[in-house]
Design an enzyme around this catalytic site. Structure first.
Site, PDB file in Angstrom:
ATOM      1  N   TYR A   5     -59.186  -4.539  70.563  1.00  0.00           N
ATOM      2  CA  TYR A   5     -59.493  -5.577  69.579  1.00  0.00           C
ATOM      3  C   TYR A   5     -58.406  -5.609  68.490  1.00  0.00           C
ATOM      4  O   TYR A   5     -58.010  -4.555  67.978  1.00  0.00           O
ATOM      5  CB  TYR A   5     -60.869  -5.284  68.967  1.00  0.00           C
ATOM      6  CG  TYR A   5     -61.278  -6.249  67.903  1.00  0.00           C
ATOM      7  CD1 TYR A   5     -61.617  -7.557  68.237  1.00  0.00           C
ATOM      8  CD2 TYR A   5     -61.315  -5.883  66.567  1.00  0.00           C
ATOM      9  CE1 TYR A   5     -61.989  -8.464  67.258  1.00  0.00           C
ATOM     10  CE2 TYR A   5     -61.684  -6.779  65.578  1.00  0.00           C
ATOM     11  CZ  TYR A   5     -62.019  -8.068  65.929  1.00  0.00           C
ATOM     12  OH  TYR A   5     -62.382  -8.959  64.965  1.00  0.00           O
TER      13      TYR A   5
ATOM     14  N   ASP B 111     -65.774   1.737  72.093  1.00  0.00           N
ATOM     15  CA  ASP B 111     -66.225   0.518  71.422  1.00  0.00           C
ATOM     16  C   ASP B 111     -66.976  -0.280  72.483  1.00  0.00           C
ATOM     17  O   ASP B 111     -66.381  -0.814  73.414  1.00  0.00           O
ATOM     18  CB  ASP B 111     -65.016  -0.254  70.882  1.00  0.00           C
ATOM     19  CG  ASP B 111     -65.421  -1.538  70.154  1.00  0.00           C
ATOM     20  OD1 ASP B 111     -66.494  -2.092  70.446  1.00  0.00           O
ATOM     21  OD2 ASP B 111     -64.641  -1.991  69.296  1.00  0.00           O
TER      22      ASP B 111
HETATM   23  C1  LIG Z   1     -65.559  -8.127  66.528  1.00  0.00           C
HETATM   24  C2  LIG Z   1     -65.134  -6.821  67.068  1.00  0.00           C
HETATM   25  C3  LIG Z   1     -64.851  -5.738  66.214  1.00  0.00           C
HETATM   26  C4  LIG Z   1     -64.876  -5.867  64.698  1.00  0.00           C
HETATM   27  O1  LIG Z   1     -66.127  -6.198  64.213  1.00  0.00           O
HETATM   28  P1  LIG Z   1     -66.405  -7.010  62.847  1.00  0.00           P
HETATM   29  O2  LIG Z   1     -67.886  -7.071  62.801  1.00  0.00           O
HETATM   30  O3  LIG Z   1     -65.727  -8.336  62.976  1.00  0.00           O
HETATM   31  O4  LIG Z   1     -65.803  -6.221  61.727  1.00  0.00           O
HETATM   32  C5  LIG Z   1     -64.501  -4.519  66.791  1.00  0.00           C
HETATM   33  N1  LIG Z   1     -64.435  -4.380  68.137  1.00  0.00           N
HETATM   34  C6  LIG Z   1     -64.680  -5.398  68.979  1.00  0.00           C
HETATM   35  C7  LIG Z   1     -64.571  -5.181  70.445  1.00  0.00           C
HETATM   36  C8  LIG Z   1     -65.039  -6.654  68.480  1.00  0.00           C
HETATM   37  O5  LIG Z   1     -65.274  -7.664  69.328  1.00  0.00           O
END
Ligand SMILES: *Cc1c(COP(=O)(O)O)cnc(C)c1O
Length: 378
Positions: free
Chosen positions: A98, A170
């Site tokens: 990301y 993640d």
């Molecule tokens: C959107 C996203 C983030 C960050 O999240 P926010 O809520 O925008 O701060 C991190 N990792 C992934 C895979 C995302 O899609």
């Protein structure tokens, strides 16, 4: 209890005064003490709040952890998790993670003395070759954004095992409904709850899930001392959203499969990126480590940016917007939108071209989505 039941019930019942069916929002910054040494379990909302606690118990249960910490954004969850490490420590991660995570690692944490290797984590030899005596973390994100490349979570955890390397996933793109990294050996899971866990495009949030007492203690200290926790109202919204996670994920996936099949072979489309298609290079791995294919896909439109612009202008059901995971279908152009913070060179190296279009399938009726795409593709 089964997953869908835990979505609805775990952590929720916090009101013993009136037995309300939903968790109350406790917007109080502070809580009265009974005496100099005793209080209700809460003293100050940065350190803990009953509404936030309800959400934390719920998500910890869904991911299979012992605790979780709900944060103000997904990026604050990433910030908290990477704060487990120290200057000089080396972290191996993907070259297609990301964009916001890339920026936080490459700029802010590199400035603080952390070392990062951004490699193709789909290639396990590259992961092994990147290990140094300072390697303390492997940061996994699968499927990747926007091209839906997969990383073999169990294989990466196996490489890390016994070397003092912490594995962090993640899991935003699939949610715990379709993928549970801890069951595959991963130590810590982070989410942007902004996406599928909340699912209604009306809050930004994040969380970190842990499975050891040591990480539970450290993560509490990090989130409390840095003040990363989410507001009670935001926690309440995500808890409301998470109750329908299972049925929503099924609906997102159903639409993604239908749209992927429609786009695959369409004369105006040169390529479709969706792990559910047999032609996807990681289709077998997707079947092995995921419980479903998710609700995200990308495709290459023929004719580059002019064709993409004309296509976007004709859409009526899909909205041109970043973000993903909400009930409404969104479509976007990574080259100028979600991935604009990368250099053009980095985008091209990663396979994002002038033709690439990313889609987040909502839960509308598939026939309306396909009719919209059909009319706009011409
Ligand atoms: C959107 C996203 C983030 C960050 O999240 P926010 O809520 O925008 O701060 C991190 N990792 C992934 C895979 C995302 O899609």
């Amino acid at each position: 209890m089964n997953f869908e039941t835990r979505c609805v019930h775990t952590g929720v019942n916090k009101d013993t005064l009136y037995n309300s069916c939903t968790t109350p929002i406790y917007p109080s910054s502070t809580f009265y003490w009974n005496s100099l040494t005793s209080h209700s379990g809460y003293d100050y909302t940065r350190s803990g709040n009953p509404t936030r606690k309800a959400l934390e118990e719920n998500i910890a249960s869904l991911e299979g952890g012992i605790a979780s910490y709900a944060t103000s954004t997904g990026m604050s969850a990433v910030h908290a998790a990477i704060s487990l490490f120290n200057p000089g420590d080396h972290i191996i991660t993907g070259n297609d993670i990301y964009g916001g995570t890339y920026r936080l690692f490459a700029k802010e944490f590199t400035r603080l003395g952390y070392k990062f290797s951004f490699v193709n984590m789909g290639n396990l030899d590259e992961v092994k070759a990147a290990i140094t005596p300072q390697t303390k973390c492997m940061w996994i994100e699968t499927p990747s954004n926007p091209l839906l490349n997969l990383v073999d979570i169990a294989a990466v955890c196996e490489i890390a095992k016994g070397k003092g390397i912490t594995t962090i996933s993640d899991n935003t793109f699939l949610s715990p409904y379709f993928q549970r990294p801890m069951e595959l050996g991963c130590d810590v899971v982070v989410h942007s709850t902004t996406k599928y866990l909340n699912g209604h495009s009306d809050v930004v949030g994040g969380c970190v899930v842990v499975k050891t007492e040591e990480h539970k203690q450290r993560m509490y200290e990090i989130v409390n001392s840095s003040g990363l926790g989410c507001s009670p109202f935001d926690a309440w919204l995500v808890l409301r959203g998470v109750k329908t996670l299972g049925p929503r994920m099924e609906a997102h996936q159903k639409n993604a499969i239908a749209v992927a099949e429609f786009l695959d072979g369409h004369p105006a489309v040169s390529k479709v990126y969706f792990p559910g298609l047999k032609s996807h290079p990681h289709h077998e791995l997707a079947k092995k480590q995921q419980k479903g294919f998710g609700g995200m896909l990308s495709f290459d439109i023929k004719g580059g940016r002019p064709a993409a612009e004309a296509f976007f202008a004709k859409l009526k059901v899909f909205s041109l917007a970043e973000s993903l995971g909400g009930v409404e279908s969104l479509i976007e152009y990574p080259d100028t939108m979600s991935h604009a913070s990368m250099t053009q060179e980095a985008r091209r190296a990663g396979g994002i071209t002038e033709n690439t279009i990313r889609v987040s399938l909502g839960i509308e009726h598939k026939d309306d989505l396909i009719a919209d795409l059909k009319a706009a593709l011409g």
